[in-house]
Design a protein around this motif. Structure first.
Motif, short mmCIF file in Angstrom:
data_model
loop_
_atom_site.label_atom_id
_atom_site.label_comp_id
_atom_site.label_asym_id
_atom_site.label_seq_id
_atom_site.Cartn_x
_atom_site.Cartn_y
_atom_site.Cartn_z
N ILE A 14 0.78 -1.16 -0.09
CA ILE A 14 -0.02 0.08 0.03
C ILE A 14 0.94 1.32 -0.07
O ILE A 14 0.62 2.30 -0.76
CB ILE A 14 -0.89 -0.02 1.19
N LEU A 15 1.81 1.33 0.90
CA LEU A 15 2.65 2.43 0.86
C LEU A 15 3.44 2.70 -0.40
O LEU A 15 3.43 3.92 -0.74
CB LEU A 15 3.76 2.16 1.97
N GLU A 18 1.10 4.21 -2.72
CA GLU A 18 0.75 5.62 -2.40
C GLU A 18 1.64 6.47 -2.92
O GLU A 18 1.36 7.61 -3.39
CB GLU A 18 0.55 5.88 -0.79
N LEU A 21 0.84 7.79 -6.34
CA LEU A 21 -0.17 8.77 -6.42
C LEU A 21 0.02 10.24 -6.22
O LEU A 21 0.74 10.47 -5.22
CB LEU A 21 -1.32 8.25 -5.74
N LEU A 26 -4.21 11.21 -5.38
CA LEU A 26 -3.90 10.93 -3.87
C LEU A 26 -4.91 11.48 -2.80
O LEU A 26 -5.29 10.83 -1.96
CB LEU A 26 -2.43 11.63 -3.55
N TRP A 29 -7.77 8.71 -3.20
CA TRP A 29 -7.24 7.66 -2.22
C TRP A 29 -7.53 7.93 -0.77
O TRP A 29 -7.95 7.02 -0.13
CB TRP A 29 -5.68 7.11 -2.57
N ASN A 30 -7.01 9.02 -0.28
CA ASN A 30 -7.08 9.20 1.17
C ASN A 30 -8.56 9.34 1.52
O ASN A 30 -8.73 9.30 2.60
CB ASN A 30 -6.52 10.68 1.22
N LYS A 33 -9.50 5.21 1.22
CA LYS A 33 -8.86 4.17 1.99
C LYS A 33 -9.31 3.85 3.31
O LYS A 33 -9.77 4.80 4.16
CB LYS A 33 -7.48 4.63 2.10
N ASN A 93 -1.71 1.56 -7.28
CA ASN A 93 -1.96 2.89 -8.09
C ASN A 93 -2.77 2.67 -9.23
O ASN A 93 -3.63 3.74 -9.43
CB ASN A 93 -0.87 3.53 -8.30
#
Length: 107
Positions: A14-15, A18, A21, A26, A29-30, A33, A93
């Motif tokens: 996941i990191l 991220e 993105l 991004l 996603w934030n 998630k 991504n």
């Protein structure tokens, strides 16, 4: 012998996703998630105790299929139950981009 992915390895994936993105993606996603949580999937999910869901948007989830080593999108009707099995081998991504683009097309 297949061994389900550990939460630590999933968090690293996941990191890594991220980091790829930026900007609108991004932010999107934030917003969607969640803390990874195992959800059930009838067809192939029982052996590993379910699949890790990492994001929820409307009636869809992004989950990690650790049998095929990739992120996928599926609908759900009942919280905690993935409706459809998919076997894409996509990185996070690309899965986020795919969901975001589908949403943009609908609007």
């Amino acid at each position: 012998m297949w061994i389900p992915i550990s939460l630590k390895k999933l968090e690293n994936l996941i990191l890594s996703g991220e980091l790829e993105l930026e900007d609108e993606l991004l932010n999107f996603w934030n917003l969607i998630k969640i803390e990874p949580r195992k959800w059930q999937e009838e067809e192939y999910g029982d052996e590993g105790g379910g699949f890790w869901v990492v994001a929820i948007f409307g009636n869809e989830v992004i989950y990690y299929n650790d049998i095929e080593d990739g992120f996928n999108i599926s609908e759900y009707k009942t919280y905690g139950q993935i409706r459809e099995y998919h076997c894409s081998q996509s990185e996070l991504n690309w899965t986020v981009i795919g969901l975001y683009e589908r949403i943009k097309i609908k609007n």
